[in-house]
Design an enzyme around this catalytic site. Sequence first.
Site, short mmCIF file in Angstrom:
data_model
loop_
_atom_site.label_atom_id
_atom_site.label_comp_id
_atom_site.label_asym_id
_atom_site.label_seq_id
_atom_site.Cartn_x
_atom_site.Cartn_y
_atom_site.Cartn_z
N GLY A 1 0.74 -1.18 -0.05
CA GLY A 1 -0.07 0.16 0.01
C GLY A 1 0.75 1.26 0.00
N GLU B 1 5.65 -6.42 7.17
CA GLU B 1 5.17 -5.15 8.03
C GLU B 1 5.92 -4.78 9.36
OE1 GLU B 1 2.25 -6.65 4.81
OE2 GLU B 1 3.28 -7.59 6.31
N ASP C 1 -1.51 -7.54 7.81
CA ASP C 1 -2.80 -7.12 7.76
C ASP C 1 -3.28 -7.60 6.32
OD1 ASP C 1 -1.39 -5.25 6.03
OD2 ASP C 1 -2.84 -3.67 6.47
N GLY D 1 -0.32 -5.25 0.61
CA GLY D 1 -1.51 -4.94 -0.07
C GLY D 1 -1.35 -5.90 -1.22
#
Length: 387
Positions: free
Chosen positions: A110, A181, A189, A158
């Site tokens: 992302g 992450e 996530d 993402g």
Amino acid sequence: MPTQPAQTRGGISAHDGVFSQFAAQRASRILSEALLPLIFLSMREAEPHILIEKRGALGLITLNRPKALNALTHGMCIGFAKALEAWADDDGVLAVAVRGAGPRAFCAGGDIRALWESGREKTSYAAKFLADEYRLNARIAAYPKPYVALLHGIVMGGGAGVSIHGRFRVSDATLAFAMPETGIGFLTDIGGTYFLSRLPGESGMYLALTGARITRGDAMALGLVTHAADDHETIIEALARGEDAATVMDRCSRPSDTTILAPERARIDRCFSAASVEAILERLERDGSAFAAAAAQAIRARSPSACKWTYRALRAAKTLPLADCLKMEYRVGLRAVGAHDFQEGVRAILIDKDGTPRWNPASLAGVTDADIVGFFASLGPRELVLP
């Protein structure tokens, strides 16, 4: 989204609490190299960032930020979701495929810098971006038509969210998959707690805590990739003609590559099944192998808080449906973007690029159970609402 044994850096033990300068420098360099693709996630390009087209019976989405490794922006997530919604009700679209523009990446994650800025300025952007991204992940997982992710190059964060939840994940030989992450003070996530917790043995915990990159062979062996195929254009053409997606995948795929992790699977299961991150490190240190030393080194370079968020989330996710995993990730993620470690991790990797994040707390021992529980608490009226 306890006590800590003597730390190691760069595979060198720290005796009497004193780290060698060489070891510290090496750990910093390895962390920077592992997270190098994230540097590109802060770059900006002119529209359009996402290309949406109907090609015969195929709905085709192209992530179009090649200079930024096709990192997802908020606008891309919204456009992506609108296309899926429209095609779900379009009888002329029999399947959907997504690919990334350029030779280097399908999608490297992302727009990290935008989230960092939102957390720093305390704006509503992060909440809106994460909510819409996670809703997109849920929509892909429940999509009523064959969904084909055509993977190449870097697939991280993402990028995994818009591929792994789909029915078919087709990769060429250039795949480099990772969930890095924890290295920027964030948790795993985009539904990663759901799919990583369901990988064989403790492979998911290993990938989440270390941020290790794997290639196509291991991704297939673990079930992250369903088919190996180097000619994605042939697949697109067949789907555009309206051919059955499963038949096309089987016809175009080739045998799996060799795996690197297979010889280490028993070691991974033994070490990463421990009852805490600290206990995992203790088992890795006792193991004595080069593989275990490298894994311990990778974990120690990452945010202690993020490692603990991620450990707790993955253990909880084993018994949760995807929707509840996404809601859990949203609670932690929304709090994490404004927390010290995410702000510091992004600063060190993307902003100042010194590669030396100063985590706070600096050790696993400094992260209390109360600290962790607070990140998982209900958001009340701000809870994530899924379609």
